[in-house]
Design a protein around this motif. Structure first.
Motif, PDB file in Angstrom:
ATOM      1  N   UNK A  94       0.809  -1.217   0.000  1.00 35.71           N
ATOM      2  CA  UNK A  94       0.000   0.000   0.000  1.00 35.71           C
ATOM      3  C   UNK A  94       0.846   1.273   0.000  1.00 35.71           C
ATOM      4  N   UNK A  95       1.985   1.247   0.681  1.00 27.99           N
ATOM      5  CA  UNK A  95       2.861   2.424   0.687  1.00 27.99           C
ATOM      6  C   UNK A  95       3.327   2.725  -0.731  1.00 27.99           C
ATOM      7  N   UNK A  96       3.701   1.695  -1.472  1.00 29.68           N
ATOM      8  CA  UNK A  96       4.121   1.905  -2.868  1.00 29.68           C
ATOM      9  C   UNK A  96       2.975   2.483  -3.696  1.00 29.68           C
ATOM     10  N   UNK A  97       1.781   1.988  -3.457  1.00 31.44           N
ATOM     11  CA  UNK A  97       0.632   2.473  -4.212  1.00 31.44           C
ATOM     12  C   UNK A  97       0.237   3.887  -3.801  1.00 31.44           C
ATOM     13  N   UNK A  98       0.490   4.253  -2.550  1.00 34.74           N
ATOM     14  CA  UNK A  98       0.222   5.626  -2.113  1.00 34.74           C
ATOM     15  C   UNK A  98       1.164   6.600  -2.815  1.00 34.74           C
ATOM     16  N   UNK A  99       2.406   6.171  -3.012  1.00 36.73           N
ATOM     17  CA  UNK A  99       3.409   7.037  -3.638  1.00 36.73           C
ATOM     18  C   UNK A  99       3.169   7.185  -5.139  1.00 36.73           C
ATOM     19  N   UNK A 100       2.844   6.070  -5.791  1.00 40.41           N
ATOM     20  CA  UNK A 100       2.603   6.087  -7.234  1.00 40.41           C
ATOM     21  C   UNK A 100       1.363   5.246  -7.532  1.00 40.41           C
ATOM     22  N   UNK A 101       0.176   5.831  -7.362  1.00 37.21           N
ATOM     23  CA  UNK A 101      -1.079   5.068  -7.500  1.00 37.21           C
ATOM     24  C   UNK A 101      -1.273   4.491  -8.900  1.00 37.21           C
ATOM     25  N   UNK A 102      -1.755   3.259  -8.920  1.00 34.95           N
ATOM     26  CA  UNK A 102      -2.097   2.590 -10.172  1.00 34.95           C
ATOM     27  C   UNK A 102      -3.525   2.060 -10.039  1.00 34.95           C
ATOM     28  N   UNK A 103      -3.921   1.230 -10.975  1.00 34.98           N
ATOM     29  CA  UNK A 103      -5.233   0.600 -10.900  1.00 34.98           C
ATOM     30  C   UNK A 103      -5.371  -0.242  -9.631  1.00 34.98           C
ATOM     31  N   UNK A 104      -4.235  -0.748  -9.155  1.00 31.86           N
ATOM     32  CA  UNK A 104      -4.260  -1.547  -7.925  1.00 31.86           C
ATOM     33  C   UNK A 104      -4.736  -0.704  -6.740  1.00 31.86           C
ATOM     34  N   UNK A 105      -4.268   0.535  -6.652  1.00 32.50           N
ATOM     35  CA  UNK A 105      -4.711   1.405  -5.561  1.00 32.50           C
ATOM     36  C   UNK A 105      -6.206   1.666  -5.666  1.00 32.50           C
ATOM     37  N   UNK A 106      -6.678   1.890  -6.885  1.00 36.05           N
ATOM     38  CA  UNK A 106      -8.105   2.157  -7.089  1.00 36.05           C
ATOM     39  C   UNK A 106      -8.942   0.991  -6.572  1.00 36.05           C
ATOM     40  N   UNK A 107      -8.477  -0.245  -6.790  1.00 35.43           N
ATOM     41  CA  UNK A 107      -9.220  -1.416  -6.325  1.00 35.43           C
ATOM     42  C   UNK A 107      -9.281  -1.468  -4.793  1.00 35.43           C
ATOM     43  N   UNK A 108      -8.134  -1.232  -4.154  1.00 33.56           N
ATOM     44  CA  UNK A 108      -8.096  -1.276  -2.690  1.00 33.56           C
ATOM     45  C   UNK A 108      -8.874  -0.108  -2.092  1.00 33.56           C
ATOM     46  N   UNK A 109      -8.722   1.061  -2.695  1.00 37.28           N
ATOM     47  CA  UNK A 109      -9.409   2.244  -2.170  1.00 37.28           C
ATOM     48  C   UNK A 109     -10.924   2.078  -2.251  1.00 37.28           C
ATOM     49  N   UNK A 110     -11.404   1.679  -3.424  1.00 38.68           N
ATOM     50  CA  UNK A 110     -12.849   1.538  -3.594  1.00 38.68           C
ATOM     51  C   UNK A 110     -13.404   0.358  -2.807  1.00 38.68           C
ATOM     52  N   UNK A 111     -12.594  -0.695  -2.685  1.00 42.58           N
ATOM     53  CA  UNK A 111     -13.072  -1.895  -2.034  1.00 42.58           C
ATOM     54  C   UNK A 111     -13.132  -1.832  -0.526  1.00 42.58           C
ATOM     55  N   UNK A 112     -12.165  -1.141   0.093  1.00 43.18           N
ATOM     56  CA  UNK A 112     -12.141  -1.133   1.558  1.00 43.18           C
ATOM     57  C   UNK A 112     -11.801   0.214   2.173  1.00 43.18           C
ATOM     58  N   UNK A 113     -10.868   0.963   1.582  1.00 44.22           N
ATOM     59  CA  UNK A 113     -10.438   2.211   2.213  1.00 44.22           C
ATOM     60  C   UNK A 113     -11.542   3.272   2.210  1.00 44.22           C
ATOM     61  N   UNK A 114     -12.112   3.522   1.039  1.00 47.52           N
ATOM     62  CA  UNK A 114     -13.144   4.556   0.959  1.00 47.52           C
ATOM     63  C   UNK A 114     -14.349   4.238   1.836  1.00 47.52           C
ATOM     64  N   UNK A 115     -14.904   3.005   1.784  1.00 46.14           N
ATOM     65  CA  UNK A 115     -16.050   2.721   2.651  1.00 46.14           C
ATOM     66  C   UNK A 115     -15.747   2.907   4.133  1.00 46.14           C
ATOM     67  N   UNK A 116     -14.561   2.486   4.583  1.00 51.03           N
ATOM     68  CA  UNK A 116     -14.213   2.621   6.001  1.00 51.03           C
ATOM     69  C   UNK A 116     -13.994   4.087   6.390  1.00 51.03           C
ATOM     70  N   UNK A 117     -13.356   4.849   5.502  1.00 56.15           N
ATOM     71  CA  UNK A 117     -13.136   6.268   5.787  1.00 56.15           C
ATOM     72  C   UNK A 117     -14.470   7.011   5.837  1.00 56.15           C
ATOM     73  N   UNK A 118     -15.388   6.660   4.934  1.00 53.31           N
ATOM     74  CA  UNK A 118     -16.689   7.339   4.918  1.00 53.31           C
ATOM     75  C   UNK A 118     -17.519   6.997   6.149  1.00 53.31           C
ATOM     76  N   UNK A 119     -17.410   5.764   6.633  1.00 51.45           N
ATOM     77  CA  UNK A 119     -18.070   5.430   7.894  1.00 51.45           C
ATOM     78  C   UNK A 119     -17.434   6.235   9.023  1.00 51.45           C
ATOM     79  N   UNK A 120     -16.106   6.327   8.990  1.00 50.91           N
ATOM     80  CA  UNK A 120     -15.409   7.125   9.996  1.00 50.91           C
ATOM     81  C   UNK A 120     -15.865   8.576   9.990  1.00 50.91           C
TER      82      UNK A 120
END
Length: 222
Positions: free
Chosen positions: A122-148
């Protein structure tokens, strides 16, 4: 589990570590296959290409994290939907209880050994986001942050969609991520050799304390 499923699982598990350590360019297909203990042809057979394996690895990471927080996310999400349908606000006490449950679950995950490979990836994807980051962000990060945001908004009595609540939420998340992203510094500062059960309980208590001290900032206009 079928043999094909075992091979696929081996590749995904190994790839999470190898991609995290070496990045996409540094992780050769030979290195990925050898680390998984599978034939080199398994990568194109199961994933089409190294690119396909990389994206699948991100989806695999999303599913792993989801296994840890999915039930909790579903419970809180259902409660928020129920309140919204009745036009009722989330009470501060309930918001604090939910947030405490989330952060204590997450911080235990962050200090675990299994999250090391996740963090590198994830640190690598934070530095240089690719499609992989989009999958993780949409799948788990965004929903958890929005609940937060919903919970923190209820606690500090501000609109969860406001810029201020978004920033407070991201800052709050950062105060927990330090236990994974700065793991070595935490051990050095605390003079801990390892994080065992005793240390986990200390960190869980701190997580609850971080929620307890959350509140409106004096003089801040909502």
């Amino acid at each position: 589990m079928l043999r094909s499923d075992v091979t696929r699982e081996k590749l995904l598990t190994a790839s999470l570590d190898v991609f995290g350590r070496y990045g996409f360019d540094g992780a050769s297909t030979r290195k990925l296959a050898d680390s998984a203990g599978v034939n080199l042809q398994a990568i194109p057979y199961y994933f089409g290409s190294k690119e396909g394996l990389y994206v699948a690895t991100a989806e695999y990471l999303t599913s792993i994290i989801g296994e840890h927080v999915g039930e909790l996310r579903q419970k809180i999400g259902a409660r928020l939907v129920e309140l919204d349908s009745r036009g009722e606000p989330l009470a501060e006490t309930e918001a604090r209880n939910f947030l405490t449950e989330i952060v204590q679950t997450m911080v235990v995950l962050f200090v675990s050994r299994q999250s090391e490979s996740w963090a590198r990836f994830l640190i690598r994807e934070q530095m240089e986001p690719t499609e992989a980051f989009a999958r993780v962000y949409e799948g788990v990060m965004r929903p958890m942050i929005e609940i937060g945001r919903r919970l923190i908004g209820a606690i500090i009595r501000e609109d969860p969609g406001s810029e201020h609540v978004k920033l407070r939420t991201l800052s709050f998340v950062g105060s927990l991520l330090v236990f994974r992203m700065a793991h070595a510094a935490v051990l050095a500062q605390m003079e801990w050799e390892v994080i065992g059960q005793e240390q986990v309980e200390i960190v869980r208590s701190l997580a609850a304390e971080l929620v307890a001290v959350l509140g409106p900032l004096e003089g801040h206009a909502a």
